[in-house]
Motif scaffolding. Structure first.
Motif, short mmCIF file in Angstrom:
data_model
loop_
_atom_site.label_atom_id
_atom_site.label_comp_id
_atom_site.label_asym_id
_atom_site.label_seq_id
_atom_site.Cartn_x
_atom_site.Cartn_y
_atom_site.Cartn_z
N GLU A 1 45.14 55.19 -11.42
CA GLU A 1 44.41 55.42 -12.72
C GLU A 1 45.17 56.23 -13.53
N GLN B 1 48.34 54.25 -15.14
CA GLN B 1 48.05 53.03 -15.80
C GLN B 1 47.08 53.30 -16.96
N GLU B 2 46.12 54.14 -16.69
CA GLU B 2 45.11 54.13 -17.88
C GLU B 2 45.26 55.60 -18.57
N ARG B 3 46.33 56.40 -18.13
CA ARG B 3 46.35 57.91 -18.76
C ARG B 3 45.07 58.56 -18.63
N GLN B 4 44.38 58.46 -17.54
CA GLN B 4 43.32 59.26 -17.58
C GLN B 4 42.80 59.51 -16.06
N THR B 5 42.16 60.57 -15.89
CA THR B 5 41.41 60.74 -14.30
C THR B 5 39.96 60.85 -14.45
N THR B 6 39.33 60.44 -13.46
CA THR B 6 37.85 60.38 -13.51
C THR B 6 37.43 61.58 -12.33
N GLN C 1 35.42 61.14 -17.40
CA GLN C 1 36.75 60.74 -17.66
C GLN C 1 37.71 61.85 -18.59
N LYS D 1 41.16 62.63 -20.44
CA LYS D 1 42.32 61.99 -20.83
C LYS D 1 43.67 63.00 -20.44
N ARG E 1 53.72 49.85 -10.79
CA ARG E 1 53.52 50.68 -11.98
C ARG E 1 54.81 51.63 -12.42
#
Length: 330
Positions: free
Chosen positions: A132, A135-140, A145, A147, A176
């Motif tokens: 994540e 690919q998404e340039r964020q963490t949960t 979320q 950034k 990736r």
């Protein structure tokens, strides 16, 4: 791309000045390793991630830290081990007894440059925690979320000679990574230079920033405006197509070694990486040599080879060279 979108000579000179300053700062701490420097710069200015493979002691950590210091960015090194948990990378929620509530503590992945040392020593669950972020340039964390900073670059390393207690990177994880670079030992002259610099104390002090994060972001915006001719685009697409249809284009003794060809990410990274190579060389347009320069680094971890390749000693680079030989250069 219209004529108004083309990079002006002044913009090209400004980008070249920033790249030169970073290159010179890098060379102060890292002797030789020109391809490593190029790979890290390509990753930095395109937003791609880099996987490095080599034996220990070839300045991978020094290179990553020096690059971060040169652009005044934050740097975190994560030593991967089998007991490393996903929360050790992305962060977790901690109960604050004084206020009676949970608070979020961000993990070390929240930095401009993150070095995942010996990534293949971490478990598959921990490796997947990076998907994540990459690919998404964020963490949960706890359903929220967060950034990641911009620019953001992951540099992962793996040791090819120690396989006990390691976990092979999954194909989805490998894909990736924009580039996979394989480092070699320094030359005798370069190794002697390392010893002289140690005696001079040049490795002791941290590198001074020679560029800012805004400079890097400006180059990132500019690299997307580097001209990519339709003929070069067709060349890139043809290369990735051949990797998926090797039986039609490669000699039978090589074609049977390939199990899976490159994904569309290969073409995307070829286009972005070729633009970056052009900019690093002071050009506002891509030439075929820019694509060829990235051939091994983009395809060696995306063309999956079968057991017979390992048994016969055929390297991925040989298959990549055969792919390029099968496609006409524009």
């Amino acid at each position: 791309m219209t004529s108004n979108d083309r990079i002006t000579p002044a913009e090209l000179a400004h980008a070249g000045d920033a790249i030169t300053r970073i290159t010179e700062a890098f060379a102060e701490k890292v002797v030789g390793q020109e391809r490593l420097r190029e790979s890290l710069l390509v990753g930095l200015i395109t937003g791609g991630h880099v996987l490095l493979e080599s034996v220990p002691g070839l300045a991978k950590t020094t290179a990553a830290e020096t690059l971060a210091q040169s652009i005044d960015g934050t740097f975190r090194r994560i030593q991967c081990t089998p007991d490393l948990l996903p929360s050790d990378i992305i962060g977790t929620q901690i109960y604050d007894a004084q206020h009676g509530e949970f608070r979020t503590q961000l993990g070390p992945v929240h930095a401009n440059l993150v070095l995942l040392d010996e990534i293949n020593r971490s478990s598959a669950k921990t490796q997947s925690a990076m998907l994540e972020a990459m690919q998404e340039r964020q963490t949960t964390i706890g359903g929220e979320q967060h950034k990641l900073p911009n620019p953001f670059l992951v540099i992962a390393t793996q040791n090819p000679i120690e396989q006990e207690g390691t976990y092979v990177l999954a194909e989805a994880q490998l894909d990736r990574f924009m580039l996979k670079d394989v480092l070699d030992y320094p030359t005798p002259a370069e190794e002697a230079q390392v010893l002289r610099r140690i005696d001079e104390g040049r490795f002791a002090a941290p590198s001074k920033p020679v560029a800012s994060l805004d400079d890097v972001l400006g180059v990132q915006r500019m690299v997307r405006r580097v001209y990519l001719d339709p003929a070069i685009t067709e060349y890139i697409v043809s290369l990735t197509y051949v990797t998926r249809h090797v039986d039609d284009y490669l000699p039978p003794e090589l074609a049977r070694l390939v199990e899976v060809g490159a994904s569309p990410r290969a073409a995307i990274h070829f286009a972005a990486g070729a633009r970056a190579i052009a900019l690093l060389h002071g050009r506002d347009h891509v030439i075929p040599e820019d694509v060829r320069a990235l051939g091994h680094r983009i395809l060696r971890h995306r063309m999956l080879l079968g057991f017979e390749a390992a048994a016969t000693g055929v390297k991925p680079e040989q298959l990549v060279d055969a792919v390029f030989a099968a496609v006409r250069t524009p």
